[in-house]
Design an enzyme around this catalytic site. Structure first.
Site, PDB file in Angstrom:
ATOM      1  N   GLU A 134       0.851  -1.186   0.000  1.00 17.93           N
ATOM      2  CA  GLU A 134       0.000   0.000   0.000  1.00 17.93           C
ATOM      3  C   GLU A 134       0.891   1.242   0.000  1.00 17.93           C
ATOM      4  O   GLU A 134       0.969   1.991   0.972  1.00 17.93           O
ATOM      5  CB  GLU A 134      -0.936  -0.041   1.217  1.00 17.93           C
TER       6      GLU A 134
ATOM      7  N   ARG B 131       0.501 -16.990   4.066  1.00 20.91           N
ATOM      8  CA  ARG B 131       0.262 -15.649   4.564  1.00 20.91           C
ATOM      9  C   ARG B 131       1.393 -14.719   4.146  1.00 20.91           C
ATOM     10  O   ARG B 131       2.512 -15.144   3.913  1.00 20.91           O
ATOM     11  CB  ARG B 131       0.108 -15.674   6.087  1.00 20.91           C
TER      12      ARG B 131
ATOM     13  N   HIS C 270      -3.736   2.613   6.659  1.00 17.42           N
ATOM     14  CA  HIS C 270      -3.766   1.579   5.625  1.00 17.42           C
ATOM     15  C   HIS C 270      -4.387   2.198   4.375  1.00 17.42           C
ATOM     16  O   HIS C 270      -4.709   3.367   4.338  1.00 17.42           O
ATOM     17  CB  HIS C 270      -4.633   0.403   6.078  1.00 17.42           C
ATOM     18  N   SER C 271      -4.584   1.382   3.352  1.00 16.38           N
ATOM     19  CA  SER C 271      -5.390   1.798   2.214  1.00 16.38           C
ATOM     20  C   SER C 271      -6.113   0.539   1.728  1.00 16.38           C
ATOM     21  O   SER C 271      -5.753  -0.560   2.153  1.00 16.38           O
ATOM     22  CB  SER C 271      -4.505   2.392   1.120  1.00 16.38           C
TER      23      SER C 271
ATOM     24  N   GLU D 151      -8.281   3.802   6.321  1.00 17.88           N
ATOM     25  CA  GLU D 151      -8.136   3.163   5.009  1.00 17.88           C
ATOM     26  C   GLU D 151      -8.179   4.311   4.017  1.00 17.88           C
ATOM     27  O   GLU D 151      -9.220   4.924   3.815  1.00 17.88           O
ATOM     28  CB  GLU D 151      -9.297   2.193   4.742  1.00 17.88           C
TER      29      GLU D 151
END
Lengths: 311, 93
Positions: A73, A140, A198-199, A272
């Site tokens: 991100e 992950r 975050h995005s 976000e």
């Protein structure tokens, strides 16, 4: 590499080397207000750095901002860099920010997952699932997209499938990048706000993620999120959802702001950032500054409220 | 560096929990098949997923067979990556 922050392009994406070089220049040029702290080392032994903005004094209450825990991100790292520069350039000019910095310290961790970020530059940017080298995690995105849940606690809504978005990890704080933050914040002991950036879903959220039950400060956090999102909207007309994580996005335990809130940091938010609706992680560089500008107004709103509502 | 020519990002809108769970089933596939950029959270939120060119036919057929509405958000990821790389190189110069 850039030799001065004045020639640094804030409207471009940068590599880890370029960002760390910028940090060194930035700290040198603004040593009266900014310093660099190494809070740990990543899994692959890269430095984990935090910028501290302070006007002096000891044991000031503090505000934590982190960007880039999800390393692909890139808009978050770029927003963090712009924000750091904004703090320095507006200090002494913006009354609200000046008041905040006179009473509080601001800490910004620009690259929360340096291994993953380096990976996105040296290997690939687009794909998400890739196991960390030498890791037992095969699916992950440890070295790449995510550090999973911040605290990585199993529980309601988290998942034992390592390929799941809500995978809870093998044990609490199993990743050194996460442990570094937890240890630093815990040792400091006087953080009053924590904002994890975050995005790209255009949301501003507060605890809880683990439960639909409202937190005791729900009304205040709701109103503050509303104010922050309105301040953000006024800049470029971008609309954000807001609310608790569990009611806005999904129920999932072990995430950053739940840990922060339960650790006594009342003003705990997860951002976000914007998405144009078309690009996702490949948000064009032309949108870095607009994104950062609007985010700044929301951050400023949260920081101002934190200053004016001591607890 | 890998090449992503022809890889697409699909935006899927699930109508209800049942459709969401069909998307979640894709999470269990081999990671190379689908990479969720925005995971299946709740019906009102779009789901974005990167699909490698080699899997496009299979994934689109899966979505269509279950009545899941989707649109192509990014037609060719490599084109955007090339643009991004060029912009960074230009800025560095």
């Amino acid at each position: 590499l850039e030799r001065s922050t004045s020639s640094f392009s804030y409207s471009s994406y940068h590599t880890l080397e370029e960002i760390y070089s910028w940090i060194d220049n930035f700290v040198t040029e603004h040593s009266d207000i900014v310093s660099k702290i190494q809070i740990g080392n990543s899994f692959e032994n890269r430095s984990i750095l935090v910028l501290k903005f302070s006007t002096g004094g000891s044991r000031h209450p503090a505000i934590w901002i982190d960007t880039g825990i999800h390393s692909r991100e890139w808009i978050t790292h770029a927003t963090g860099i712009w924000t750091a520069n904004k703090i320095v350039s507006d200090y002494g000019k913006d009354r609200v920010l000046t008041d905040i910095l006179k009473a509080m310290d601001i800490f910004i961790e620009l690259v929360t997952n340096p291994d993953g970020f380096a990976f996105t530059h040296s290997m690939v940017r687009a794909p998400g699932k890739d196991g960390r080298r030498g890791s037992r995690h095969l699916c992950r995105t440890w070295g790449f997209d995510s550090l999973g849940g911040f605290i990585l606690l199993p529980g309601n809504g988290s998942n034992s499938n390592p390929c799941s978005e809500t995978y809870h990890g093998p044990s609490p704080q199993s990743e050194p990048e996460v442990a570094a933050i937890v240890n630093f914040i815990t040792a400091h002991g006087n953080f009053k706000a924590l904002i994890s950036i975050h995005s790209y879903s255009q949301m501003l959220m507060y605890p809880y993620g683990r439960s639909l039950e409202p937190v005791s400060n729900q009304r205040e956090l709701y109103d503050l999120a509303k104010d922050a999102v309105e301040a953000l909207y006024k800049v470029h007309g971008i609309e954000y959802f807001f609310g608790s994580i569990s009611t806005t996005l999904y129920v999932a335990s072990g995430i950053t702001v739940d840990w922060a809130y339960d650790s006594g940091i009342k003003y705990a938010f997860s951002f976000e950032l914007r998405d144009t609706g078309r690009y996702g992680f490949l948000l064009p560089a032309t949108q870095i500054i607009p994104t950062a500008q609007e985010t700044w107004m929301a951050l400023r709103t949260i920081m101002e409220h934190t200053l004016n509502h001591p607890y | 560096q890998m090449n992503f020519t022809g890889d697409q990002v699909l935006r899927v809108l699930a109508k209800d929990e049942k459709q969401l769970s069909l998307l979640r089933d894709l999470e269990g596939l081999k990671p190379q098949k689908v990479d969720f950029w925005r995971g299946p959270a709740r019906p009102s939120l779009p789901v974005d997923m990167r699909v490698p060119f080699s899997e496009l036919k299979y994934i689109k057929a899966y979505l269509e067979s279950h009545g899941l509405a989707y649109s192509i958000m990014i037609k060719d990821i490599q084109v955007l990556l090339d643009e991004e790389r060029e912009a960074m190189a230009k800025s560095r110069r």
